[in-house]
Design an enzyme around this catalytic site. Structure first.
Site, PDB file in Angstrom:
ATOM      1  N   LYS A 196     -62.344 -23.143  22.777  1.00 20.93           N
ATOM      2  CA  LYS A 196     -63.414 -22.143  22.847  1.00 20.93           C
ATOM      3  C   LYS A 196     -62.985 -20.980  21.970  1.00 20.93           C
ATOM      4  O   LYS A 196     -62.234 -20.107  22.387  1.00 20.93           O
ATOM      5  CB  LYS A 196     -63.615 -21.666  24.293  1.00 20.93           C
ATOM      6  CG  LYS A 196     -65.005 -21.063  24.588  1.00 20.93           C
ATOM      7  CD  LYS A 196     -65.361 -19.807  23.829  1.00 20.93           C
ATOM      8  CE  LYS A 196     -64.679 -18.574  24.360  1.00 20.93           C
ATOM      9  NZ  LYS A 196     -65.187 -17.326  23.643  1.00 20.93           N
ATOM     10  N   GLU A 249     -66.530 -15.913  20.101  1.00 22.67           N
ATOM     11  CA  GLU A 249     -67.900 -15.926  19.595  1.00 22.67           C
ATOM     12  C   GLU A 249     -68.082 -14.948  18.440  1.00 22.67           C
ATOM     13  O   GLU A 249     -69.095 -14.992  17.732  1.00 22.67           O
ATOM     14  CB  GLU A 249     -68.895 -15.617  20.722  1.00 22.67           C
ATOM     15  CG  GLU A 249     -68.778 -14.259  21.365  1.00 22.67           C
ATOM     16  CD  GLU A 249     -67.760 -14.210  22.506  1.00 22.67           C
ATOM     17  OE1 GLU A 249     -67.909 -13.333  23.364  1.00 22.67           O
ATOM     18  OE2 GLU A 249     -66.825 -15.038  22.520  1.00 22.67           O
ATOM     19  N   CYS A 293     -51.935  -7.976  18.399  1.00 21.05           N
ATOM     20  CA  CYS A 293     -51.186  -7.627  19.604  1.00 21.05           C
ATOM     21  C   CYS A 293     -49.746  -7.238  19.314  1.00 21.05           C
ATOM     22  O   CYS A 293     -49.028  -6.831  20.220  1.00 21.05           O
ATOM     23  CB  CYS A 293     -51.228  -8.781  20.609  1.00 21.05           C
ATOM     24  SG  CYS A 293     -50.420 -10.284  20.037  1.00 21.05           S
TER      25      CYS A 293
END
Length: 502
Positions: free
Chosen positions: A179, A182, A287
């Site tokens: 996934k 988006e 990060c």
């Protein structure tokens, strides 16, 4: 970029084919540097997840039985295709994420390192054997894949971060459902096509685009055995708790607030150059970015002057253009959130010594923010406590090394930390005492190579086994311990059983 994608809805990739999502909801995917519409991403449904998991589950039967050497050979071919299509992929990263082309090329290179690591899976999957643990009894440990596993990845490294997951997972014999964010979904579909071209069987690698429904569908699906996640701290905590509650293995890499301690004995100009690259590279959307500097008071003024000079020299603009150092942040909504953080920093009493909002006025079409620097920040200010994920740097002043360490320890995050010094004693004590999982000594981005674990601490990580390296192999495999004894014809003895007595 494939012109068939531009402005058109993306598809999912399931069972080796690009297929339409069952959803009726879509989200625009703009180029962050221009606002130009690149594509529309489907916010897929749980039914889409079910289809992908079913395809992966079916493919697992034959894929897990494929010799590991053959699986590794597919990774070798995939590596060659990535190199062949390097320019195409880098441009795609820049267009959907906003980072400049050199940064996109560096991202792809770091992803290639993970593919190279996975090519060594025949050695990495080796078990352990100890013959004759008792008379005529042998024991061995064998590694097996888990089954269907899932990856949920962020927007900031749309090619590299998924490569922390699927090369190890599928070469170890698992099948995978990705996934992607988006916000940056384009490159994942292209990667799926290259994997198929490399010879990966249909169903081994699948992509389901979307948002919350897809995430929850993976976290709760009974046939998904493990979840690997990279993203913000609140979502990482949710992913960890939800997936674990559903009986899955979880590695959830979370937020960060990386502190850089600058000591008086270091070369301040060089330290400022390194910090600037770390803090403002990739628009601060990584990060491992330097986001909090801890400067010993006696050199703080000089260091800040160097930081302002280095930051001002950065060229901001569309990353597809030559000579650009700093691209946009990912979305207008994120830019507004960052502006709010800047106002909160000013209200809390930090000195805004360089306001990147003034740079952005020259680039009205994209989501730009120039390098922003606060002085005289405090560990309790929200600009220091929270991960802003933008080109915003906060400087705190301390009297000495001990106070610097104590200041860093107050952060709830423990991803990375760096010290700038030529003093071996300070360097060694920093490495031993700082509360962070990845430590740099005169290194601006202490992110490890792919054969080491990406080992965040505190609220920067949820789970037991980290991503990458041997931890990654352990995470995506399970062990079976076999104890065996073979009898010769006519042998009716039961042999020694002492080995089984507790």
């Amino acid at each position: 970029m494939n012109t068939a994608i531009v402005g058109n809805p993306l598809k999912n990739y399931i069972g080796g084919q690009c297929v339409d999502s069952l959803t009726t909801r879509f989200e625009d995917v703009p180029n962050p540097a221009t606002g130009e519409l690149l594509s529309r991403v489907p916010l897929s449904t749980r039914e889409d997840v079910d289809k992908a998991v079913a395809a992966a589950k079916e493919a697992f039967v034959s894929w897990s039985a494929t010799p590991v050497v053959d699986r590794a050979r597919i990774m070798f071919r995939f590596h060659s295709l990535l190199v062949k299509h390097e320019d195409e992929l880098a441009r795609m990263i820049t267009m959907e994420n906003g980072k400049n082309l050199p940064e996109a090329q560096a991202e792809l290179l770091r992803g290639l390192e993970m593919v190279e690591f996975a090519c060594g899976m025949p050695t990495l999957m080796m078990g352990e054997t100890l013959p004759n643990i008792a008379n005529s009894i042998d024991s061995q440990v064998i590694r097996f894949p888990l089954g269907v596993v899932g990856g949920i990845t962020p927007f900031n490294f749309p090619v590299m971060v998924p490569m922390w997951m699927y090369p190890i997972a599928i070469t170890a014999g698992n099948t995978f459902v990705l996934k992607p964010s988006e916000r940056t979904p384009l490159s994942s579909i292209r990667i799926a096509e290259l994997l198929k071209e490399a010879g990966l069987p249909d169903g081994v690698f699948n992509v389901v685009n979307g948002a919350h429904d897809v995430v929850n569908g993976l976290l709760e699906h009974p046939d998904v055995k493990a979840i690997s996640f990279v993203g913000s701290q609140p979502v990482a905590e949710y992913v960890y708790k939800t997936a674990a509650a559903n009986g899955k293995r979880v590695q959830a890499l979370a937020g960060a607030k990386n502190h850089h301690l600058v000591m008086p004995d270091t070369d301040l100009k060089r330290a400022a150059k390194t910090i600037t690259s770390s803090a403002f590279g990739c628009a601060g959307e990584r990060c491992m970015a330097a986001s909090a500097v801890v400067a010993v008071e006696e050199i703080a003024d000089e260091l800040i002057a160097h930081l302002i000079g280095e930051a001002t020299a950065l060229a901001m603009g569309n990353g597809l253009e030559e000579g650009i150092d700093l691209g946009p942040v990912i979305r207008d909504s994120h830019l507004s959130k960052v502006h709010d953080y800047i106002e909160k920093g000013v209200a809390a009493g930090a000195a805004l010594v360089r306001d990147g909002r003034e740079d952005a006025s020259k680039l009205p079409d994209g989501y730009f923010l120039g390098p922003t620097i606060f002085d005289k920040a405090d560990a309790e200010m929200v600009i220091v406590r929270d991960e802003i994920f933008a080109p915003v740097l906060s400087v705190m002043r301390v009297k000495d090394f001990a106070e610097g360490l104590e200041t860093i320890s107050r952060s709830r995050f423990g991803n990375g930390a760096t010290i700038y010094t030529n003093n071996g004693k300070w360097g060694r004590e920093f490495v031993q005492q700082v509360e962070a999982g990845m430590v740099g000594v005169n290194v601006g981005v202490p992110a490890p190579m792919g054969f080491f674990a990406f080992s965040g601490w505190k609220q920067s990580f949820y789970g037991d086994l980290h991503a990458n390296g041997k931890d990654g192999v352990l995470f995506f495999t399970k062990k079976k311990t076999v104890t065996s004894r073979w009898f010769e014809d006519g042998d009716t003895s039961i042999g020694s059983q002492k080995v089984f007595v507790k």
